[in-house]
Scaffold this motif. Sequence first.
Motif, PDB file in Angstrom:
ATOM      1  N   ALA A   1     -14.233  -0.363   4.375  1.00 21.91           N
ATOM      2  CA  ALA A   1     -12.913  -0.065   4.528  1.00 21.91           C
ATOM      3  C   ALA A   1     -11.671  -0.216   3.446  1.00 21.91           C
ATOM      4  O   ALA A   1     -10.710   0.647   3.289  1.00 21.91           O
ATOM      5  CB  ALA A   1     -12.093  -0.512   5.381  1.00 21.91           C
ATOM      6  N   GLY A   2     -12.017  -1.294   2.460  1.00 25.35           N
ATOM      7  CA  GLY A   2     -11.460  -1.485   1.654  1.00 25.35           C
ATOM      8  C   GLY A   2     -11.254  -0.250   0.365  1.00 25.35           C
ATOM      9  O   GLY A   2     -10.443   0.360  -0.207  1.00 25.35           O
ATOM     10  N   PRO A   3     -12.823   0.341   0.031  1.00 29.88           N
ATOM     11  CA  PRO A   3     -11.790   1.980  -0.736  1.00 29.88           C
ATOM     12  C   PRO A   3     -11.677   3.133  -0.439  1.00 29.88           C
ATOM     13  O   PRO A   3     -11.106   3.610  -0.782  1.00 29.88           O
ATOM     14  CB  PRO A   3     -13.866   2.393  -1.132  1.00 29.88           C
ATOM     15  CG  PRO A   3     -14.809   0.923  -0.860  1.00 29.88           C
ATOM     16  CD  PRO A   3     -14.079  -0.308   0.518  1.00 29.88           C
ATOM     17  N   LEU A   4     -11.903   2.469   1.194  1.00 31.76           N
ATOM     18  CA  LEU A   4     -11.364   4.214   1.716  1.00 31.76           C
ATOM     19  C   LEU A   4      -9.088   4.312   1.480  1.00 31.76           C
ATOM     20  O   LEU A   4      -8.812   4.756   1.493  1.00 31.76           O
ATOM     21  CB  LEU A   4     -11.904   3.968   3.144  1.00 31.76           C
ATOM     22  CG  LEU A   4     -10.971   5.177   3.764  1.00 31.76           C
ATOM     23  CD1 LEU A   4     -11.804   6.764   3.166  1.00 31.76           C
ATOM     24  CD2 LEU A   4     -11.499   5.795   6.090  1.00 31.76           C
ATOM     25  N   LEU A   5      -9.233   3.009   1.472  1.00 34.80           N
ATOM     26  CA  LEU A   5      -7.682   2.641   1.771  1.00 34.80           C
ATOM     27  C   LEU A   5      -7.267   2.478   0.890  1.00 34.80           C
ATOM     28  O   LEU A   5      -5.977   3.263   0.271  1.00 34.80           O
ATOM     29  CB  LEU A   5      -7.441   1.584   2.807  1.00 34.80           C
ATOM     30  CG  LEU A   5      -6.154   0.863   2.787  1.00 34.80           C
ATOM     31  CD1 LEU A   5      -5.614   1.699   3.767  1.00 34.80           C
ATOM     32  CD2 LEU A   5      -6.009  -0.965   3.362  1.00 34.80           C
ATOM     33  N   ALA A   6      -7.799   2.319  -0.647  1.00 33.77           N
ATOM     34  CA  ALA A   6      -7.565   2.232  -2.059  1.00 33.77           C
ATOM     35  C   ALA A   6      -7.371   3.975  -2.189  1.00 33.77           C
ATOM     36  O   ALA A   6      -6.457   4.233  -3.271  1.00 33.77           O
ATOM     37  CB  ALA A   6      -8.819   1.909  -2.926  1.00 33.77           C
ATOM     38  N   ALA A   7      -8.316   4.981  -2.083  1.00 31.24           N
ATOM     39  CA  ALA A   7      -7.530   5.965  -2.194  1.00 31.24           C
ATOM     40  C   ALA A   7      -6.576   6.634  -1.517  1.00 31.24           C
ATOM     41  O   ALA A   7      -6.013   7.519  -1.835  1.00 31.24           O
ATOM     42  CB  ALA A   7      -9.285   6.775  -2.006  1.00 31.24           C
ATOM     43  N   LEU A   8      -6.853   6.251  -0.047  1.00 25.82           N
ATOM     44  CA  LEU A   8      -5.649   7.296   0.631  1.00 25.82           C
ATOM     45  C   LEU A   8      -4.023   6.322  -0.241  1.00 25.82           C
ATOM     46  O   LEU A   8      -2.907   7.131   0.215  1.00 25.82           O
ATOM     47  CB  LEU A   8      -5.698   6.958   2.136  1.00 25.82           C
ATOM     48  CG  LEU A   8      -7.465   7.338   2.607  1.00 25.82           C
ATOM     49  CD1 LEU A   8      -7.172   7.449   4.007  1.00 25.82           C
ATOM     50  CD2 LEU A   8      -6.867   9.254   2.695  1.00 25.82           C
ATOM     51  N   ILE A   9      -3.892   5.289  -0.308  1.00 27.41           N
ATOM     52  CA  ILE A   9      -2.492   4.864  -0.985  1.00 27.41           C
ATOM     53  C   ILE A   9      -2.245   5.103  -2.244  1.00 27.41           C
ATOM     54  O   ILE A   9      -3.003   5.267  -2.895  1.00 27.41           O
ATOM     55  CB  ILE A   9      -2.597   2.834  -0.627  1.00 27.41           C
ATOM     56  CG1 ILE A   9      -2.766   2.617   0.613  1.00 27.41           C
ATOM     57  CG2 ILE A   9      -1.588   2.612  -1.101  1.00 27.41           C
ATOM     58  CD1 ILE A   9      -3.090   0.839   0.796  1.00 27.41           C
ATOM     59  N   ASP A  10      -1.049   5.947  -2.405  1.00 27.94           N
ATOM     60  CA  ASP A  10      -0.533   6.655  -2.930  1.00 27.94           C
ATOM     61  C   ASP A  10       0.132   4.632  -4.033  1.00 27.94           C
ATOM     62  O   ASP A  10       1.534   4.232  -3.899  1.00 27.94           O
ATOM     63  CB  ASP A  10       0.664   6.999  -3.114  1.00 27.94           C
ATOM     64  CG  ASP A  10       1.153   8.264  -4.086  1.00 27.94           C
ATOM     65  OD1 ASP A  10       0.898   7.336  -4.984  1.00 27.94           O
ATOM     66  OD2 ASP A  10       1.930   9.124  -4.418  1.00 27.94           O
ATOM     67  N   GLU A  11      -0.559   4.509  -5.155  1.00 25.84           N
ATOM     68  CA  GLU A  11      -0.170   3.618  -5.938  1.00 25.84           C
ATOM     69  C   GLU A  11       1.688   3.472  -6.617  1.00 25.84           C
ATOM     70  O   GLU A  11       2.512   2.962  -6.491  1.00 25.84           O
ATOM     71  CB  GLU A  11      -0.255   3.337  -7.060  1.00 25.84           C
ATOM     72  CG  GLU A  11      -1.808   2.502  -7.040  1.00 25.84           C
ATOM     73  CD  GLU A  11      -2.841   2.388  -8.900  1.00 25.84           C
ATOM     74  OE1 GLU A  11      -1.966   3.060  -9.429  1.00 25.84           O
ATOM     75  OE2 GLU A  11      -3.972   3.000  -8.113  1.00 25.84           O
ATOM     76  N   LYS A  12       1.793   4.595  -6.671  1.00 24.92           N
ATOM     77  CA  LYS A  12       3.705   5.021  -6.728  1.00 24.92           C
ATOM     78  C   LYS A  12       4.733   4.916  -5.109  1.00 24.92           C
ATOM     79  O   LYS A  12       5.754   3.945  -5.736  1.00 24.92           O
ATOM     80  CB  LYS A  12       3.995   6.910  -7.297  1.00 24.92           C
ATOM     81  CG  LYS A  12       3.022   6.657  -8.541  1.00 24.92           C
ATOM     82  CD  LYS A  12       3.382   8.274  -8.959  1.00 24.92           C
ATOM     83  CE  LYS A  12       3.016   7.863 -10.740  1.00 24.92           C
ATOM     84  NZ  LYS A  12       3.032   9.895 -11.574  1.00 24.92           N
TER      85      LYS A  12
END
Length: 265
Positions: free
Chosen positions: A210-221
Amino acid sequence: MGEYCLHHSQEVAEVAERTGTGDPLQSIALLWGTNPRTGRSPLTLDAIVEAAINVAAEIGIDKLSMRKIADRVGVGVMSLYQRVPGKGELIDLMVDHVNGCAYDTDEPPDAASGWRSAMEEIAARNWQLFLQHPWVLGIDTSRPPLGPGTTAKYDLELTPLIGIGLSDVETDQVLALILEHVKAAARVSLGVAETAEATGNDDHDWWATAGPLLAALIDEKQFPNASRIGAASGAQYDSAVDGELQFQFGLRMILDGVEQLIASK
């Protein structure tokens, strides 16, 4: 303290029972042995409490019933009611007994190194109590069982806080704050274990997916705080949460605050 200080694993229920719901006069009489109920059966009150604790440990406090306890000890349910008037009084007896088993001796934690180290020991003892008896987390104790086990535990745990500059009410509040923090962190830790058992994979495996998938989906901005802090926490925990780290960190913050309170007087 008896054989029924032993523990079994079981689910951590949401609050399913409460102490202090039975007749207070009958409950206190049973707790202190001032007016023991007798019946034709040779079944003792200790045997009933032992059976109740073992059944709660196996199936959860939310599924505990007088009939299941009666089945465990091999008597009719009416034989239980000859000794204990109801489930409310029995819950008081169960919790009071576990509280009485929290410490191996009547000696308070060693305060030779200061009150803070003693309170750390007390917190650790309560952490172990919840890990050993997770069914207790399913019981609201805002009306504590007023028995010898609970009273002795309370008195012992107050001891390191006496004479350090706190008022009596502050002393009670500090102990309550520590114990409630331990309870909350234990619920997190045991909840993680339950979820792993229910899903067949532990939090580390789940987070690895779940971690990598979530990181890819969340917009840092769009989510700057959540993305940065979530990533740092996930890397530290190798999961979304860490109950034991929460326990240690929160305890340190509480004790730091108590030190400041004492220094301010």
